[in-house]
Design an enzyme around this catalytic site. Structure first.
Site, short mmCIF file in Angstrom:
data_model
loop_
_atom_site.label_atom_id
_atom_site.label_comp_id
_atom_site.label_asym_id
_atom_site.label_seq_id
_atom_site.Cartn_x
_atom_site.Cartn_y
_atom_site.Cartn_z
N ASP A 22 0.82 -1.21 0.00
CA ASP A 22 0.00 0.00 0.00
C ASP A 22 0.85 1.26 0.00
OD1 ASP A 22 -2.33 1.49 0.03
OD2 ASP A 22 -2.56 1.41 2.21
N ASN A 70 -10.94 -2.89 -5.61
CA ASN A 70 -10.17 -1.95 -6.43
C ASN A 70 -10.82 -1.68 -7.79
OD1 ASN A 70 -6.95 -3.12 -5.19
ND2 ASN A 70 -8.13 -1.33 -4.55
C1 IPE Z 1 -1.47 0.17 -3.48
O1 IPE Z 1 -1.31 1.54 -3.51
C2 IPE Z 1 -1.89 -0.44 -4.79
C3 IPE Z 1 -3.23 -1.01 -4.77
C4 IPE Z 1 -4.08 -0.92 -3.79
C5 IPE Z 1 -3.67 -1.77 -5.94
P1 IPE Z 1 -2.53 2.56 -3.49
O2 IPE Z 1 -2.96 2.81 -4.89
O3 IPE Z 1 -3.61 2.06 -2.57
O4 IPE Z 1 -1.83 3.84 -2.90
P2 IPE Z 1 -2.46 4.94 -1.93
O5 IPE Z 1 -3.08 4.21 -0.76
O6 IPE Z 1 -3.45 5.72 -2.72
O7 IPE Z 1 -1.27 5.75 -1.51
MG MG Z 2 -4.09 2.41 -0.63
#
Ligand code: IPE
Ligand code: MG
Length: 251
Positions: A22, A70
């Site tokens: 994350d 997601n």
């Molecule tokens: C992790 O980074 C990737 C996935 C969840 C697929 P994020 O995209 O959640 O990054 P932040 O939380 O917005 O910083």
């Molecule tokens: Mg995230």
């Protein structure tokens, strides 16, 4: 998951660790970059971390790549995330194969493009013979979805007359989950400062230790993993029981 953790040939306890990768978006934002570049940097962090983990007593590593939730991100970002397995495997599958890593992608295949499914199947087939290190990539995975899928599979067995409701135990249920081939989960690491499970490995997390770290995933590497393992080693795992010293003291 199997009933108990195996030990390494040297007799040391080997671990099943999980990482919620994350912080890619925040990492990019801090640099004035598009989120897509944060995700790409996250792939590099995954490469570093798998290499680093193979040098520790971690032998199973389950990472969260894409959650069933997601899909609700903007379409362009979903497309970028969908392209990551290809990016990862194209640049790293030879090394994974050579270094004895068996790769499994766990999660629902529905919703993935036929090309992506082919890339996944190919990576799994190329590394299927490996047994030095086990990498599970949770992709289009959700803990609740996995539990529902397992329940459906068992219900279908009952409906077909091949099982009775009483046959379902914690162990048999465990064997229906996406992580069925991995030993019990010891440690869940979440970088980026967030302190939640986000629907990752819900069932498997029952007795796992949690380590939260204030580093964004694209910056993650061997030193962070070492720190997480040191924190884990200092934990007192009792599984709801008491440790013998406490029994003596209480007696
Ligand atoms: C992790 O980074 C990737 C996935 C969840 C697929 P994020 O995209 O959640 O990054 P932040 O939380 O917005 O910083
Ligand atoms: Mg995230």
């Amino acid at each position: 998951m199997a009933a108990s953790n195996p030990t390494s040939p040297e007799g040391a306890a080997v671990l099943h660790a999980a990482i919620v990768m994350d912080g890619n978006g925040r990492w990019a934002k801090q640099r004035g970059l598009p989120r897509s570049l944060g995700h790409r940097a996250g792939v590099e962090a995954l490469k570093r971390t798998v290499s680093a983990a193979a040098q520790t007593n971690i032998r199973w590593l389950t990472v969260f790549g894409f959650s069933t939730e997601n899909w609700s991100r903007p379409a362009a970002e979903v497309a970028e995330l969908m392209a990551l397995p290809k990016r990862y495997f194209e640049s790293d599958i030879e090394r994974l194969e050579r270094e004895g890593v068996r790769v499994r992608v766990v999660g629902r295949r529905e919703g993935l493009s036929p090309e992506l499914v082919r890339i996944i199947e190919n990576a799994q087939a190329r590394t299927a013979h490996n047994d030095r290190f086990f990498l599970n990539i949770a992709f289009n995975y959700g803990g609740r979805a996995d539990i529902v899928d397992a329940a459906r599979r068992f219900a279908a067995e009952v409906a077909a007359g091949r099982a009775r409701p009483d046959d379902l135990t914690e162990a048999t249920f465990d064997s229906l989950l996406a992580t069925a081939d991995s030993p019990p989960l010891d440690l869940i690491i979440r970088p980026s400062g967030e302190q939640r499970l986000s629907n990752f490995l819900l069932w498997e997390a029952a007795y796992a230790e949690f380590v939260f770290q204030d580093v964004l995933w694209p910056d993650y590497g061997a030193d962070h993993l070492k720190a997480a393992l040191a924190a884990f080693a200092a934990r007192d795992r009792r599984y709801g029981a008491v440790i013998p010293d406490d029994v003596l003291a209480a007696g």
